[in-house]
Design a protein around this motif. Structure first.
Motif, PDB file in Angstrom:
ATOM      1  N   HIS A 435       6.654 -25.035  23.969  1.00 25.01           N
ATOM      2  CA  HIS A 435       7.505 -25.913  24.240  1.00 25.01           C
ATOM      3  C   HIS A 435       7.092 -27.270  24.900  1.00 25.01           C
ATOM      4  O   HIS A 435       7.410 -27.701  25.703  1.00 25.01           O
ATOM      5  CB  HIS A 435       8.011 -25.234  25.724  1.00 25.01           C
ATOM      6  N   VAL A 436       6.359 -28.263  23.611  1.00 28.73           N
ATOM      7  CA  VAL A 436       5.524 -29.120  23.086  1.00 28.73           C
ATOM      8  C   VAL A 436       6.265 -29.721  22.113  1.00 28.73           C
ATOM      9  O   VAL A 436       6.591 -29.422  21.156  1.00 28.73           O
ATOM     10  CB  VAL A 436       4.551 -28.816  23.045  1.00 28.73           C
ATOM     11  N   ASN A 437       6.161 -31.248  22.551  1.00 30.67           N
ATOM     12  CA  ASN A 437       6.523 -31.570  21.391  1.00 30.67           C
ATOM     13  C   ASN A 437       5.150 -32.032  20.188  1.00 30.67           C
ATOM     14  O   ASN A 437       4.371 -32.591  20.686  1.00 30.67           O
ATOM     15  CB  ASN A 437       6.501 -33.216  21.115  1.00 30.67           C
ATOM     16  N   VAL A 438       4.878 -31.766  18.347  1.00 28.48           N
ATOM     17  CA  VAL A 438       4.031 -32.567  18.146  1.00 28.48           C
ATOM     18  C   VAL A 438       4.047 -32.647  17.048  1.00 28.48           C
ATOM     19  O   VAL A 438       5.421 -32.449  15.995  1.00 28.48           O
ATOM     20  CB  VAL A 438       3.452 -30.440  17.584  1.00 28.48           C
ATOM     21  N   ILE A 439       3.663 -33.930  16.341  1.00 27.98           N
ATOM     22  CA  ILE A 439       3.352 -34.671  15.715  1.00 27.98           C
ATOM     23  C   ILE A 439       1.753 -34.285  15.038  1.00 27.98           C
ATOM     24  O   ILE A 439       0.915 -34.487  15.709  1.00 27.98           O
ATOM     25  CB  ILE A 439       3.225 -36.538  15.836  1.00 27.98           C
ATOM     26  N   LEU A 440       2.425 -33.491  13.441  1.00 25.50           N
ATOM     27  CA  LEU A 440       0.611 -33.499  13.114  1.00 25.50           C
ATOM     28  C   LEU A 440       0.635 -33.868  11.810  1.00 25.50           C
ATOM     29  O   LEU A 440       1.288 -34.181  11.057  1.00 25.50           O
ATOM     30  CB  LEU A 440       1.305 -31.519  12.521  1.00 25.50           C
ATOM     31  N   LYS A 441      -1.005 -34.549  12.423  1.00 23.14           N
ATOM     32  CA  LYS A 441      -0.816 -36.304  11.352  1.00 23.14           C
ATOM     33  C   LYS A 441      -1.512 -35.402  10.131  1.00 23.14           C
ATOM     34  O   LYS A 441      -2.949 -35.066   9.629  1.00 23.14           O
ATOM     35  CB  LYS A 441      -1.964 -37.061  11.908  1.00 23.14           C
ATOM     36  N   ASP A 442      -1.221 -35.859   8.381  1.00 23.00           N
ATOM     37  CA  ASP A 442      -1.873 -36.008   7.355  1.00 23.00           C
ATOM     38  C   ASP A 442      -1.034 -36.404   6.348  1.00 23.00           C
ATOM     39  O   ASP A 442      -0.924 -37.547   7.356  1.00 23.00           O
ATOM     40  CB  ASP A 442      -1.668 -34.493   6.945  1.00 23.00           C
ATOM     41  N   ALA A 443      -2.062 -36.327   5.054  1.00 26.01           N
ATOM     42  CA  ALA A 443      -1.195 -37.476   4.106  1.00 26.01           C
ATOM     43  C   ALA A 443       0.246 -38.068   4.147  1.00 26.01           C
ATOM     44  O   ALA A 443       0.440 -38.348   4.485  1.00 26.01           O
ATOM     45  CB  ALA A 443      -1.753 -36.901   2.891  1.00 26.01           C
ATOM     46  N   VAL A 444       1.006 -36.526   4.317  1.00 28.81           N
ATOM     47  CA  VAL A 444       2.272 -36.376   4.949  1.00 28.81           C
ATOM     48  C   VAL A 444       2.874 -36.412   6.304  1.00 28.81           C
ATOM     49  O   VAL A 444       1.684 -35.073   6.344  1.00 28.81           O
ATOM     50  CB  VAL A 444       3.394 -35.654   4.353  1.00 28.81           C
ATOM     51  N   THR A 445       2.990 -36.405   7.072  1.00 26.75           N
ATOM     52  CA  THR A 445       3.060 -36.252   8.262  1.00 26.75           C
ATOM     53  C   THR A 445       4.575 -35.487   8.697  1.00 26.75           C
ATOM     54  O   THR A 445       5.412 -35.368   8.900  1.00 26.75           O
ATOM     55  CB  THR A 445       3.187 -37.209   9.157  1.00 26.75           C
ATOM     56  N   VAL A 446       4.356 -34.069   9.685  1.00 29.48           N
ATOM     57  CA  VAL A 446       5.390 -32.781  10.325  1.00 29.48           C
ATOM     58  C   VAL A 446       5.253 -33.463  11.613  1.00 29.48           C
ATOM     59  O   VAL A 446       4.344 -33.404  12.840  1.00 29.48           O
ATOM     60  CB  VAL A 446       4.587 -31.529   9.282  1.00 29.48           C
ATOM     61  N   THR A 447       6.531 -33.827  11.912  1.00 31.36           N
ATOM     62  CA  THR A 447       6.985 -33.106  13.391  1.00 31.36           C
ATOM     63  C   THR A 447       7.869 -32.058  13.457  1.00 31.36           C
ATOM     64  O   THR A 447       8.338 -31.692  12.396  1.00 31.36           O
ATOM     65  CB  THR A 447       7.413 -34.554  14.248  1.00 31.36           C
ATOM     66  N   ALA A 448       7.492 -31.491  14.695  1.00 33.60           N
ATOM     67  CA  ALA A 448       8.173 -30.537  15.516  1.00 33.60           C
ATOM     68  C   ALA A 448       8.229 -30.506  16.842  1.00 33.60           C
ATOM     69  O   ALA A 448       7.449 -30.833  17.782  1.00 33.60           O
ATOM     70  CB  ALA A 448       7.583 -29.242  15.293  1.00 33.60           C
ATOM     71  N   ASP A 449       9.812 -30.160  17.543  1.00 34.04           N
ATOM     72  CA  ASP A 449       9.969 -31.226  18.906  1.00 34.04           C
ATOM     73  C   ASP A 449       9.695 -29.658  19.621  1.00 34.04           C
ATOM     74  O   ASP A 449       9.803 -28.969  18.845  1.00 34.04           O
ATOM     75  CB  ASP A 449      11.271 -31.606  18.866  1.00 34.04           C
ATOM     76  N   LYS A 490      14.869 -37.399  18.778  1.00 34.97           N
ATOM     77  CA  LYS A 490      15.295 -38.725  18.090  1.00 34.97           C
ATOM     78  C   LYS A 490      13.971 -39.576  17.930  1.00 34.97           C
ATOM     79  O   LYS A 490      13.842 -39.736  16.778  1.00 34.97           O
ATOM     80  CB  LYS A 490      17.070 -39.048  18.169  1.00 34.97           C
ATOM     81  N   ALA A 491      13.673 -39.955  18.972  1.00 40.80           N
ATOM     82  CA  ALA A 491      12.258 -40.979  18.891  1.00 40.80           C
ATOM     83  C   ALA A 491      11.459 -40.307  18.106  1.00 40.80           C
ATOM     84  O   ALA A 491      10.397 -41.358  17.146  1.00 40.80           O
ATOM     85  CB  ALA A 491      11.806 -41.209  20.122  1.00 40.80           C
ATOM     86  N   LEU A 492      11.022 -39.300  17.952  1.00 40.84           N
ATOM     87  CA  LEU A 492       9.184 -38.872  17.344  1.00 40.84           C
ATOM     88  C   LEU A 492       9.307 -38.844  16.416  1.00 40.84           C
ATOM     89  O   LEU A 492       9.098 -40.177  15.578  1.00 40.84           O
ATOM     90  CB  LEU A 492       9.447 -37.166  17.638  1.00 40.84           C
ATOM     91  N   PRO A 493      10.736 -38.288  15.180  1.00 40.50           N
ATOM     92  CA  PRO A 493      10.634 -38.747  14.257  1.00 40.50           C
ATOM     93  C   PRO A 493      10.667 -40.434  13.644  1.00 40.50           C
ATOM     94  O   PRO A 493      10.480 -40.839  12.717  1.00 40.50           O
ATOM     95  CB  PRO A 493      11.819 -38.097  13.243  1.00 40.50           C
ATOM     96  N   ALA A 494      11.642 -41.248  14.080  1.00 46.44           N
ATOM     97  CA  ALA A 494      11.956 -42.916  14.413  1.00 46.44           C
ATOM     98  C   ALA A 494      10.555 -43.744  14.212  1.00 46.44           C
ATOM     99  O   ALA A 494      10.140 -43.786  13.313  1.00 46.44           O
ATOM    100  CB  ALA A 494      12.586 -42.962  15.232  1.00 46.44           C
ATOM    101  N   ALA A 495       9.583 -42.893  15.426  1.00 48.13           N
ATOM    102  CA  ALA A 495       8.656 -43.313  15.419  1.00 48.13           C
ATOM    103  C   ALA A 495       7.598 -42.920  14.445  1.00 48.13           C
ATOM    104  O   ALA A 495       7.056 -44.283  13.587  1.00 48.13           O
ATOM    105  CB  ALA A 495       7.879 -42.819  17.414  1.00 48.13           C
ATOM    106  N   VAL A 496       7.509 -41.809  13.620  1.00 48.77           N
ATOM    107  CA  VAL A 496       6.346 -41.293  12.725  1.00 48.77           C
ATOM    108  C   VAL A 496       6.782 -42.220  11.525  1.00 48.77           C
ATOM    109  O   VAL A 496       5.812 -42.877  10.253  1.00 48.77           O
ATOM    110  CB  VAL A 496       6.835 -40.196  12.602  1.00 48.77           C
ATOM    111  N   CYS A 497       8.200 -42.393  11.284  1.00 49.48           N
ATOM    112  CA  CYS A 497       8.595 -43.132  10.081  1.00 49.48           C
ATOM    113  C   CYS A 497       8.106 -44.774  10.493  1.00 49.48           C
ATOM    114  O   CYS A 497       8.175 -45.872   8.964  1.00 49.48           O
ATOM    115  CB  CYS A 497      10.216 -43.149  10.373  1.00 49.48           C
ATOM    116  N   LEU A 498       9.161 -45.532  11.062  1.00 55.05           N
ATOM    117  CA  LEU A 498       8.409 -46.995  11.321  1.00 55.05           C
ATOM    118  C   LEU A 498       6.980 -46.705  11.489  1.00 55.05           C
ATOM    119  O   LEU A 498       6.287 -48.520  10.580  1.00 55.05           O
ATOM    120  CB  LEU A 498       8.978 -47.644  12.684  1.00 55.05           C
TER     121      LEU A 498
END
Length: 538
Positions: A435-449, A490-498
């Protein structure tokens, strides 16, 4: 909002458009072929400006399915636009051609254009055409490539090495359209200079090997209505939102700060990180947090880093504790913890005895009174992996973890190769389990809230493949969350995009090779400026 679709779901979209909306299959394919032909024409004019169209040689290599039919139709269209040096090779079972393929085969015969059925693959016979259009499989590939098809993919890549321009129709042949797996065994899929994809980008173009072989992407509109995906039943992996920032409420908050705002309005961040020789990681996180809108930043780390960080980032405050005891650390950490409403734990922290004690004391404070946001990165994640009991104390819906694939491999019982091969599932499973938010970093980053909602980042740059880029992302996540408020999903994908956009902007004028992580951090304000082109509705 932009979405990516799996190859399997793309087929269902086609069936829905044909069966429910009454759009003939040939009409959908005509739009795809027109887009493929138009882009081939544009690239021919761009890359061979000294040649007349009639002298530009184009080799179409087609399968016997609908991807091959798109290739036949595109060849037919180009022949009417002044291209005369067109050859068409077809590989496959003549008895298993689709109806659409046979339709376009007859149309070519009536136009006096011949097909060559390929019995053997020869580089000598192919010559070195100016352009090769790969229309072998598209999204239809469902099993490993073998035999003559594998040889032909090898030939296409050989022609690329000789100087031919390679254009793939929908998906480079040999690439799985769902997850980007290599279906060619030890060989490579087609290495395209450009992929012309129909309707929607396919997830396989962005995952796995996709970014390495797709080249530039050109998306062709074939007439699907914007909401068509929502009308068709699908699972979580069939339709994935990208991290481009389209929601108006997000854009408004990113454009301008409130007129009555003060430094506390946009958050107070405590960064616990930085050890002897590792002040840079903490600095980059703090810099990125400020550049992303955070109101106040405070550090907690060793005394040896005080002068370094207060010189590099004089806007930040600094607390230190060098005595390794519970009482002394708690004496310093408690007031800093009570002061902050956003937290970063891990950048440059090290795995020392003092660092472990700091992590454990923080975990106790956090588990007692979870506040707005915790971002766990770097050594914070390493401690989490090494001490299972910390998971129950640190992880929850207000926590964001930002592992790269190596760190993720320490958190889950999966190899790095397995994580790269199925990053969507790995990120989502971990998010839902803890029950945590994940930003999995790689050449293409995936987020899962924490609710399991997925995003794939389509904005980025190879400039981010530098030490410190992850520390910048950590700070950007905290800063963007402070600007956007409590809606972490909403903030996580926005941050990764920016962050991805800032990586590209930071490299402008100095190259991806020469750009540094601090260039990315310093470019974050310019990334925000992209949302200030439209006036606010007042």
């Amino acid at each position: 909002m932009s979405v990516l679709v799996s190859g399997a779901f793309a087929k269902r979209i086609d069936r829905y458009a044909i069966e429910e909306l009454g759009i003939p299959s040939l009409e959908l394919m005509a739009r795809a072929a027109e887009g493929l032909a138009a882009e081939t024409e544009r690239l021919a004019d761009k890359h061979f400006p000294d040649k007349k169209r009639q002298d530009v040689s184009i080799l179409f290599l087609c399968g016997t399915g609908n991807n091959g039919a798109d290739g036949l139709n595109a060849a037919h269209i180009l022949s009417g636009h002044g291209f005369r040096e067109i050859r068409i090779g077809v590989l496959g079972d003549r008895r298993r051609c689709t109806e659409e393929f046979r339709f376009h085969e007859r149309a070519l015969e009536e136009a006096g254009m011949a097909l060559t059925w390929i019995d053997s693959v020869s580089g000598d016979e192919a010559g070195t055409p100016d352009i090769v259009v790969d229309a072998l499989f598209g999204i239809g590939l469902s099993r490993p490539v073998e035999g003559r098809f594998l040889e032909l993919i090898g030939l296409i890549n050989e022609l690329r090495d000789r100087g031919s321009l390679i254009i793939s129709a929908d998906v480079p042949s040999g690439l799985d359209s769902d997850l980007g797996h290599n279906m060619c065994g030890p060989s490579m899929p087609v290495r395209a200079h450009e992929t012309v994809t129909f309707g929607f980008d396919k997830t396989g173009l962005w995952l796995g090997m996709g970014p390495s072989v797709r080249g530039e992407l050109c998306q062709v509109d074939i007439g699907y209505e914007p909401d068509i995906c929502s009308r068709i039943p699908h699972d979580i992996y069939d339709v994935i939102e990208t991290t481009d920032i389209e929601q108006e409420d997000i854009k408004c908050k990113l454009r301008k700060r409130g007129p009555n705002a003060n430094k506390s309005t946009y958050g107070k961040l405590l960064i616990i990180g930085g050890s002897r020789g590792m002040a840079g990681a903490a600095y980059l996180s703090g810099l990125a947090a400020y550049r992303s809108g955070m109101g106040m930043v405070r550090y907690l780390g060793p005394e040896c880093n005080r002068s370094i960080l207060q010189t590099l980032l004089p806007e930040a405050m600094y607390d230190s504790c060098d005595e390794v005891s519970r009482e002394s650390i708690l004496k310093v950490m408690r007031p800093a913890f009570d002061w902050a409403d956003h937290f970063v734990l891990g950048p440059g922290l090290s795995r020392s005895e003092e660092a472990e004690l700091m992590v454990r004391i923080f975990a106790e404070l956090w588990s007692e009174a979870q506040k707005k946001l915790l971002v766990l990165d770097a050594d914070g994640l390493n401690f989490l992996a090494a001490h299972e009991e910390l998971s129950g104390m640190l992880l929850g819906p207000r926590t964001v973890i930002t592992p790269h694939v190596g760190e993720m491999a320490r958190l889950v019982p999966e190899s790095i190769a397995d994580i790269k091969a199925d990053s969507l599932r790995i990120a989502r499973d971990y998010a839902l389990t803890h029950h945590v938010n994940v930003i999995l970093k790689d050449a293409v980053t995936v987020t899962a809230d924490a609710a399991g909602k997925l995003h794939i980042n389509t904005e980025g740059s190879a400039a981010l493949s530098k030490a410190g880029s992850g520390d910048v992302l950590t700070g950007a996540v905290a800063g963007v969350c402070a600007v956007l408020g409590d809606d972490i999903s909403k903030a996580l994908p926005a941050a990764v995009c920016l962050h991805g956009l800032a990586g590209r902007l930071g490299a402008e004028g100095i190259s991806e090779h020469g750009s540094l992580a601090r260039d990315t951090a310093d470019a974050l304000p310019r990334a925000f400026l992209t949302f200030q082109e439209e006036p606010l509705d007042i």
